[in-house]
Motif scaffolding. Sequence first.
Motif, PDB file in Angstrom:
ATOM      1  N   ARG A 535       0.837  -1.214   0.000  1.00 37.20           N
ATOM      2  CA  ARG A 535       0.000   0.000   0.000  1.00 37.20           C
ATOM      3  C   ARG A 535       0.861   1.249   0.000  1.00 37.20           C
ATOM      4  NH1 ARG A 535      -4.198  -0.325   4.810  1.00 37.20           N
ATOM      5  NH2 ARG A 535      -4.565   1.797   4.042  1.00 37.20           N
ATOM      6  N   TYR A 536       1.958   1.187   0.724  1.00 36.41           N
ATOM      7  CA  TYR A 536       2.849   2.337   0.742  1.00 36.41           C
ATOM      8  C   TYR A 536       3.457   2.571  -0.640  1.00 36.41           C
ATOM      9  CZ  TYR A 536       7.063   5.077   1.524  1.00 36.41           C
ATOM     10  OH  TYR A 536       8.053   6.022   1.430  1.00 36.41           O
ATOM     11  N   GLU A 537       3.905   1.503  -1.268  1.00 30.41           N
ATOM     12  CA  GLU A 537       4.480   1.655  -2.607  1.00 30.41           C
ATOM     13  C   GLU A 537       3.453   2.215  -3.586  1.00 30.41           C
ATOM     14  OE1 GLU A 537       5.841  -2.232  -3.496  1.00 30.41           O
ATOM     15  OE2 GLU A 537       7.687  -2.069  -2.293  1.00 30.41           O
ATOM     16  N   THR A 538       2.226   1.769  -3.482  1.00 30.96           N
ATOM     17  CA  THR A 538       1.157   2.293  -4.345  1.00 30.96           C
ATOM     18  C   THR A 538       0.897   3.763  -4.050  1.00 30.96           C
ATOM     19  OG1 THR A 538       0.144   0.098  -4.437  1.00 30.96           O
ATOM     20  CG2 THR A 538      -1.235   1.975  -5.058  1.00 30.96           C
ATOM     21  N   ALA A 539       0.898   4.113  -2.757  1.00 29.97           N
ATOM     22  CA  ALA A 539       0.650   5.503  -2.376  1.00 29.97           C
ATOM     23  C   ALA A 539       1.765   6.412  -2.877  1.00 29.97           C
ATOM     24  CB  ALA A 539       0.529   5.618  -0.854  1.00 29.97           C
ATOM     25  N   VAL A 540       2.997   5.929  -2.850  1.00 26.37           N
ATOM     26  CA  VAL A 540       4.119   6.722  -3.358  1.00 26.37           C
ATOM     27  C   VAL A 540       3.959   6.963  -4.855  1.00 26.37           C
ATOM     28  CG1 VAL A 540       6.603   6.708  -3.782  1.00 26.37           C
ATOM     29  CG2 VAL A 540       5.720   6.006  -1.559  1.00 26.37           C
ATOM     30  N   ALA A 541       3.604   5.918  -5.585  1.00 31.89           N
ATOM     31  CA  ALA A 541       3.414   6.071  -7.030  1.00 31.89           C
ATOM     32  C   ALA A 541       2.261   7.015  -7.336  1.00 31.89           C
ATOM     33  CB  ALA A 541       3.171   4.699  -7.657  1.00 31.89           C
ATOM     34  N   THR A 542       1.173   6.910  -6.580  1.00 31.34           N
ATOM     35  CA  THR A 542       0.018   7.785  -6.794  1.00 31.34           C
ATOM     36  C   THR A 542       0.363   9.230  -6.500  1.00 31.34           C
ATOM     37  OG1 THR A 542      -1.464   5.969  -6.193  1.00 31.34           O
ATOM     38  CG2 THR A 542      -2.380   8.188  -6.143  1.00 31.34           C
ATOM     39  N   ARG A 543       1.108   9.456  -5.433  1.00 23.24           N
ATOM     40  CA  ARG A 543       1.510  10.825  -5.094  1.00 23.24           C
ATOM     41  C   ARG A 543       2.418  11.404  -6.169  1.00 23.24           C
ATOM     42  NH1 ARG A 543       6.662  11.976  -4.340  1.00 23.24           N
ATOM     43  NH2 ARG A 543       6.862  10.253  -2.845  1.00 23.24           N
ATOM     44  N   ALA A 544       3.325  10.607  -6.714  1.00 24.61           N
ATOM     45  CA  ALA A 544       4.199  11.092  -7.782  1.00 24.61           C
ATOM     46  C   ALA A 544       3.390  11.499  -9.007  1.00 24.61           C
ATOM     47  CB  ALA A 544       5.218  10.015  -8.146  1.00 24.61           C
ATOM     48  N   LEU A 545       2.394  10.733  -9.363  1.00 24.99           N
ATOM     49  CA  LEU A 545       1.535  11.086 -10.497  1.00 24.99           C
ATOM     50  C   LEU A 545       0.749  12.357 -10.208  1.00 24.99           C
ATOM     51  CD1 LEU A 545       0.199   7.540 -11.458  1.00 24.99           C
ATOM     52  CD2 LEU A 545       1.911   8.909 -12.679  1.00 24.99           C
ATOM     53  N   ALA A 546       0.301  12.506  -8.955  1.00 25.67           N
ATOM     54  CA  ALA A 546      -0.440  13.716  -8.591  1.00 25.67           C
ATOM     55  C   ALA A 546       0.462  14.944  -8.692  1.00 25.67           C
ATOM     56  CB  ALA A 546      -1.009  13.585  -7.186  1.00 25.67           C
ATOM     57  N   GLU A 547       1.727  14.831  -8.335  1.00 25.31           N
ATOM     58  CA  GLU A 547       2.669  15.945  -8.473  1.00 25.31           C
ATOM     59  C   GLU A 547       2.844  16.318  -9.948  1.00 25.31           C
ATOM     60  OE1 GLU A 547       6.137  14.508  -6.557  1.00 25.31           O
ATOM     61  OE2 GLU A 547       5.560  15.238  -4.560  1.00 25.31           O
ATOM     62  N   GLN A 548       2.966  15.311 -10.783  1.00 28.49           N
ATOM     63  CA  GLN A 548       3.099  15.581 -12.219  1.00 28.49           C
ATOM     64  C   GLN A 548       1.839  16.251 -12.765  1.00 28.49           C
ATOM     65  OE1 GLN A 548       4.127  11.929 -14.211  1.00 28.49           O
ATOM     66  NE2 GLN A 548       5.841  11.486 -12.811  1.00 28.49           N
ATOM     67  N   ASN A 549       0.690  15.802 -12.298  1.00 27.89           N
ATOM     68  CA  ASN A 549      -0.570  16.392 -12.772  1.00 27.89           C
ATOM     69  C   ASN A 549      -0.696  17.837 -12.333  1.00 27.89           C
ATOM     70  OD1 ASN A 549      -3.286  16.276 -13.952  1.00 27.89           O
ATOM     71  ND2 ASN A 549      -4.003  16.331 -11.823  1.00 27.89           N
ATOM     72  N   LEU A 550      -0.328  18.129 -11.086  1.00 28.86           N
ATOM     73  CA  LEU A 550      -0.395  19.513 -10.613  1.00 28.86           C
ATOM     74  C   LEU A 550       0.567  20.387 -11.398  1.00 28.86           C
ATOM     75  CD1 LEU A 550      -1.302  21.730  -8.651  1.00 28.86           C
ATOM     76  CD2 LEU A 550       0.455  20.904  -7.041  1.00 28.86           C
ATOM     77  N   ASP A 551       1.744  19.887 -11.632  1.00 24.33           N
ATOM     78  CA  ASP A 551       2.714  20.667 -12.397  1.00 24.33           C
ATOM     79  C   ASP A 551       2.187  20.978 -13.798  1.00 24.33           C
ATOM     80  OD1 ASP A 551       5.514  21.746 -12.690  1.00 24.33           O
ATOM     81  OD2 ASP A 551       5.543  20.236 -14.282  1.00 24.33           O
ATOM     82  N   ALA A 552       1.553  19.982 -14.406  1.00 23.01           N
ATOM     83  CA  ALA A 552       1.007  20.198 -15.748  1.00 23.01           C
ATOM     84  C   ALA A 552      -0.120  21.218 -15.735  1.00 23.01           C
ATOM     85  CB  ALA A 552       0.527  18.871 -16.317  1.00 23.01           C
ATOM     86  N   GLU A 553      -1.025  21.132 -14.770  1.00 22.95           N
ATOM     87  CA  GLU A 553      -2.148  22.068 -14.709  1.00 22.95           C
ATOM     88  C   GLU A 553      -1.672  23.487 -14.415  1.00 22.95           C
ATOM     89  OE1 GLU A 553      -5.097  21.570 -15.628  1.00 22.95           O
ATOM     90  OE2 GLU A 553      -5.006  19.387 -15.848  1.00 22.95           O
ATOM     91  N   GLN A 554      -0.660  23.589 -13.535  1.00 21.90           N
ATOM     92  CA  GLN A 554      -0.120  24.919 -13.248  1.00 21.90           C
ATOM     93  C   GLN A 554       0.484  25.544 -14.502  1.00 21.90           C
ATOM     94  OE1 GLN A 554       2.528  23.943 -10.024  1.00 21.90           O
ATOM     95  NE2 GLN A 554       1.091  24.709  -8.466  1.00 21.90           N
ATOM     96  N   LYS A 555       1.188  24.773 -15.287  1.00 24.48           N
ATOM     97  CA  LYS A 555       1.788  25.303 -16.523  1.00 24.48           C
ATOM     98  C   LYS A 555       0.709  25.677 -17.543  1.00 24.48           C
ATOM     99  CE  LYS A 555       6.221  22.924 -16.062  1.00 24.48           C
ATOM    100  NZ  LYS A 555       7.132  21.886 -16.615  1.00 24.48           N
ATOM    101  N   ARG A 556      -0.328  24.830 -17.644  1.00 25.72           N
ATOM    102  CA  ARG A 556      -1.413  25.149 -18.581  1.00 25.72           C
ATOM    103  C   ARG A 556      -2.092  26.472 -18.214  1.00 25.72           C
ATOM    104  NH1 ARG A 556      -5.583  20.545 -18.873  1.00 25.72           N
ATOM    105  NH2 ARG A 556      -6.445  21.951 -20.459  1.00 25.72           N
TER     106      ARG A 556
END
Length: 634
Positions: A535-556
């Motif tokens: 679960r921790y490994e999954t949560a880490v991967a999910t958080r990394a994707l969320a960071e990428q998504n926020l970065d993309a939305e901020q740039k847009r």
Amino acid sequence: MNTARNFFTVLLFASAPAAFAQSEVSIDAPKERPVVGVILRPFHLERRVVPPVRLTNTPRLESLVRGGNLYLSAQDVIALVLENNLDIAIQRYGPFLAREVLRRTEGGSILRSIDAAVLPGPQSVSLSGVSTGGSGLAAGAGVGSIGTIVTQAGPAPPSLDPNLFASFSLGHLTSPQTNLTVNQTTALTSDYRQYVFQYSQNWVTGTSASLTFASNRNLVNSPSNTLNPSTTGFLDLQINQPLLQGFGRPVNGRDIKVAKNSIKFTDLQMKRQVIETVSAALNLYWDLVSFREDVRIKEQSLGISQKLYDDNQYKVKLGTLSGIEVTRAAASVSAAKEVLLISQTNVAQQETVLKNALSRNGVESAWLDEVHVVPLDHIEVPKTEDLKPAPELIQQALEKRPEVEQLRVNLQSSQIMLKGTKNAMLPQLGAFVEFTNNALSGPLSSIYNNCCGPADSFFTGGYGNLLSQIFHRNFPNYSAGFSLNIPFRNRVAQADYVTDQLNLRQSELQLQRSTNQVRVEVKNAVIGLQQARARYETAVATRALAEQNLDAEQKRFQYGAVADTTLVIQAQNDLSADQTVEIQAMANYTHAKIAFDQSVGQTLEVNRVSMDEAKTGRVARQSAIPESVVQEKK
């Protein structure tokens, strides 16, 4: 002022091993006078004194305070729990109580209750999204204190303390006489002094013996007595031995054996409490670490929301952005402040719970109530779990878990007590022998009128002559015999024996049920630990994707690809939620690891906990805070 206080605290901590190294619980015997004390020792209970309880903390707690912060590592938490936690301090009395019960049974009395249940450790203020795992046999598993046997079936144990009896009496008697032939006086007077000394003792075999010496000096006014005053005396030895009911060490010494088992039981009970409390304190500590990490994430999220709000205000002033976007950003800031406040509240409450677990007087101390707890360790989740095969873990748990060993001790004690109830079904057959040596001595009467001829010189003499007759056995008595008592039907003894057998069978089944439960707990603990890491490994991967998504939305939004901040705010909220899930997954892993250690019986070994230190309430390892850490935390 604080610096000076901390300096002297550390100095006291380093120089006070003599005050704290000895066991917290002790029984002191005050100094006694050389002669009188030895003679009177058995008769005034040796005046053993139990010192008052210690309600102050060890110097370690205050030594870890710097600049209003209490810096704690996981090992510091364990040390403070062993030294100051009240739950462990309560159980510390158990082995001493058990030893006093053993002392009582060695004197021939029955067992006394020494129950002290294992107290559950403190829980965190918030366990949202956290699986606490859990281990330990249920309350109905049959683990109870064997010290509860205060009444019992079967022959009562004999008193094994020797007894010394002494009596002295004197008096004057006057008897009117109608026949002058015998005493030759109308009013016979007698002045007497009587001494009796007796030593009696019972043995665990059921044998009892008594040795009695008695003498009676009698002065009369009759002229017909050749010896006046006369002294009679005897030395009597009587031995009794039951041959059926109440015979033998297994029956009469069963309470002693059970009391020795009770010492084992209370030691295991103490160990259980240490495991329970240490595990609970570690859960508190790692939850505090995760709560503080969650506060950091919420502060970071608030910072991002605040920056978005400021940027939107600037763009509205420039006329490049609609004013509604400022309102949306302000709402996001307000929501971020609210969740930050909740997270900060969890930290403050968790600090209070943890400080209470590490202190004897809780947050009563003003200085402790004011300080903030700063954890020095971080949660680390390994990439893989290096676990033994399940059969080996189960065997380890069955060998090391104190709950299972307590059940075995109780089962053994039940088997010991069964011998007593079985013996009660036998008839009462006893044998006795008695030997008595009699004696008579005294001086010639000054008023003797020779009515009965001359006095026998063998009896003429003083007290030495009396003793000589006794030890030469000039006038011996002998007697011996048997006594038999057969109760017909004997329903009480039969019912007690069958009842104890039924209870024994229940205990055997409870041990088997508990063994099965241990197997289930070990398997579940392994699964829980593996899933917590996944679960921790999954949560880490999910958080990394969320960071990428926020970065993309901020740039847009920054480059005008979208006209409003809705997607940016949503991405911020998603990232904050995913970061919280990651923190919860980390905390969940620590709970799963602690539960796994409990289930396989390795909590003490993994955390380097010494039971000797737990019993004395003093941990030899000293705590130190590197100044670099203090500066960094500031």
